[in-house]
Design a protein around this motif. Sequence first.
Motif, PDB file in Angstrom:
ATOM      1  N   MET A   1     116.737  68.923  85.202  1.00  0.00           N
ATOM      2  CA  MET A   1     115.530  68.490  84.559  1.00  0.00           C
ATOM      3  C   MET A   1     115.827  68.252  83.078  1.00  0.00           C
ATOM      4  O   MET A   1     116.312  69.154  82.385  1.00  0.00           O
ATOM      5  CB  MET A   1     114.451  69.559  84.730  1.00  0.00           C
ATOM      6  N   PRO A   2     115.539  67.059  82.547  1.00  0.00           N
ATOM      7  CA  PRO A   2     115.830  66.776  81.145  1.00  0.00           C
ATOM      8  C   PRO A   2     114.839  67.474  80.209  1.00  0.00           C
ATOM      9  O   PRO A   2     113.683  67.708  80.555  1.00  0.00           O
ATOM     10  CB  PRO A   2     115.691  65.261  81.055  1.00  0.00           C
ATOM     11  N   LEU A   3     115.322  67.806  79.034  1.00  0.00           N
ATOM     12  CA  LEU A   3     114.456  68.387  78.019  1.00  0.00           C
ATOM     13  C   LEU A   3     113.719  67.285  77.275  1.00  0.00           C
ATOM     14  O   LEU A   3     114.288  66.225  77.011  1.00  0.00           O
ATOM     15  CB  LEU A   3     115.282  69.196  77.022  1.00  0.00           C
ATOM     16  N   THR A   4     112.477  67.533  76.947  1.00  0.00           N
ATOM     17  CA  THR A   4     111.701  66.572  76.172  1.00  0.00           C
ATOM     18  C   THR A   4     111.222  67.243  74.892  1.00  0.00           C
ATOM     19  O   THR A   4     111.094  68.469  74.822  1.00  0.00           O
ATOM     20  CB  THR A   4     110.489  66.053  76.964  1.00  0.00           C
ATOM     21  N   PHE A   5     110.957  66.420  73.900  1.00  0.00           N
ATOM     22  CA  PHE A   5     110.441  66.912  72.631  1.00  0.00           C
ATOM     23  C   PHE A   5     109.352  65.972  72.161  1.00  0.00           C
ATOM     24  O   PHE A   5     109.542  64.759  72.131  1.00  0.00           O
ATOM     25  CB  PHE A   5     111.555  66.985  71.575  1.00  0.00           C
ATOM     26  N   ARG A   6     108.201  66.509  71.825  1.00  0.00           N
ATOM     27  CA  ARG A   6     107.107  65.718  71.288  1.00  0.00           C
ATOM     28  C   ARG A   6     106.271  66.626  70.405  1.00  0.00           C
ATOM     29  O   ARG A   6     105.922  67.738  70.796  1.00  0.00           O
ATOM     30  CB  ARG A   6     106.231  65.148  72.394  1.00  0.00           C
ATOM     31  N   LYS A   7     105.961  66.150  69.206  1.00  0.00           N
ATOM     32  CA  LYS A   7     105.144  66.917  68.285  1.00  0.00           C
ATOM     33  C   LYS A   7     104.185  65.965  67.582  1.00  0.00           C
ATOM     34  O   LYS A   7     104.554  64.852  67.218  1.00  0.00           O
ATOM     35  CB  LYS A   7     106.040  67.623  67.257  1.00  0.00           C
ATOM     36  N   SER A   8     102.946  66.385  67.414  1.00  0.00           N
ATOM     37  CA  SER A   8     101.927  65.570  66.774  1.00  0.00           C
ATOM     38  C   SER A   8     101.324  66.358  65.616  1.00  0.00           C
ATOM     39  O   SER A   8     100.981  67.536  65.763  1.00  0.00           O
ATOM     40  CB  SER A   8     100.850  65.204  67.801  1.00  0.00           C
ATOM     41  N   PHE A   9     101.206  65.705  64.446  1.00  0.00           N
ATOM     42  CA  PHE A   9     100.647  66.325  63.251  1.00  0.00           C
ATOM     43  C   PHE A   9      99.437  65.528  62.794  1.00  0.00           C
ATOM     44  O   PHE A   9      99.494  64.302  62.743  1.00  0.00           O
ATOM     45  CB  PHE A   9     101.660  66.328  62.096  1.00  0.00           C
ATOM     46  N   ARG A  10      98.391  66.212  62.429  1.00  0.00           N
ATOM     47  CA  ARG A  10      97.231  65.542  61.849  1.00  0.00           C
ATOM     48  C   ARG A  10      97.449  65.454  60.342  1.00  0.00           C
ATOM     49  O   ARG A  10      97.530  66.475  59.651  1.00  0.00           O
ATOM     50  CB  ARG A  10      95.966  66.325  62.153  1.00  0.00           C
ATOM     51  N   ILE A  11      97.576  64.216  59.836  1.00  0.00           N
ATOM     52  CA  ILE A  11      97.843  64.012  58.410  1.00  0.00           C
ATOM     53  C   ILE A  11      96.534  63.993  57.626  1.00  0.00           C
ATOM     54  O   ILE A  11      96.386  64.679  56.625  1.00  0.00           O
ATOM     55  CB  ILE A  11      98.617  62.693  58.189  1.00  0.00           C
ATOM     56  N   LEU A  12      95.608  63.167  58.072  1.00  0.00           N
ATOM     57  CA  LEU A  12      94.268  63.031  57.503  1.00  0.00           C
ATOM     58  C   LEU A  12      93.293  62.958  58.659  1.00  0.00           C
ATOM     59  O   LEU A  12      93.702  62.724  59.793  1.00  0.00           O
ATOM     60  CB  LEU A  12      94.176  61.743  56.675  1.00  0.00           C
ATOM     61  N   PRO A  13      92.000  63.095  58.407  1.00  0.00           N
ATOM     62  CA  PRO A  13      91.050  62.892  59.506  1.00  0.00           C
ATOM     63  C   PRO A  13      91.200  61.481  60.083  1.00  0.00           C
ATOM     64  O   PRO A  13      91.147  60.493  59.360  1.00  0.00           O
ATOM     65  CB  PRO A  13      89.686  63.071  58.849  1.00  0.00           C
ATOM     66  N   GLY A  14      91.450  61.387  61.366  1.00  0.00           N
ATOM     67  CA  GLY A  14      91.610  60.090  62.022  1.00  0.00           C
ATOM     68  C   GLY A  14      93.010  59.511  61.956  1.00  0.00           C
ATOM     69  O   GLY A  14      93.241  58.410  62.428  1.00  0.00           O
ATOM     70  N   VAL A  15      93.983  60.236  61.373  1.00  0.00           N
ATOM     71  CA  VAL A  15      95.366  59.744  61.262  1.00  0.00           C
ATOM     72  C   VAL A  15      96.313  60.819  61.777  1.00  0.00           C
ATOM     73  O   VAL A  15      96.264  61.967  61.341  1.00  0.00           O
ATOM     74  CB  VAL A  15      95.728  59.400  59.798  1.00  0.00           C
TER      75      VAL A  15
END
Length: 65
Positions: free
Chosen positions: A1-15
């Motif tokens: 099974m391959p490893l995955t990486f994903r990260k999401s950051f909220r910079i501003l409201p709506g961005v």
Amino acid sequence: MPLTFRKSFRILPGVRLNINRHSWSITTGGGNGPRHTRSSTGRRTTSMDLPGPFGWRRTRTTRGD
């Protein structure tokens, strides 16, 4: 099974800044309207949630020379 990486950051409201193993992208909008996403690989996506279990998406890819 391959490893995955994903990260999401909220910079501003709506961005949001989204990062994965191969690229990064900026997403704006959402809420009651469409979302626009631009990726470092040249992909541009516009998407929108519709009533019920439906959604709409259009993806365009620009090729770099």
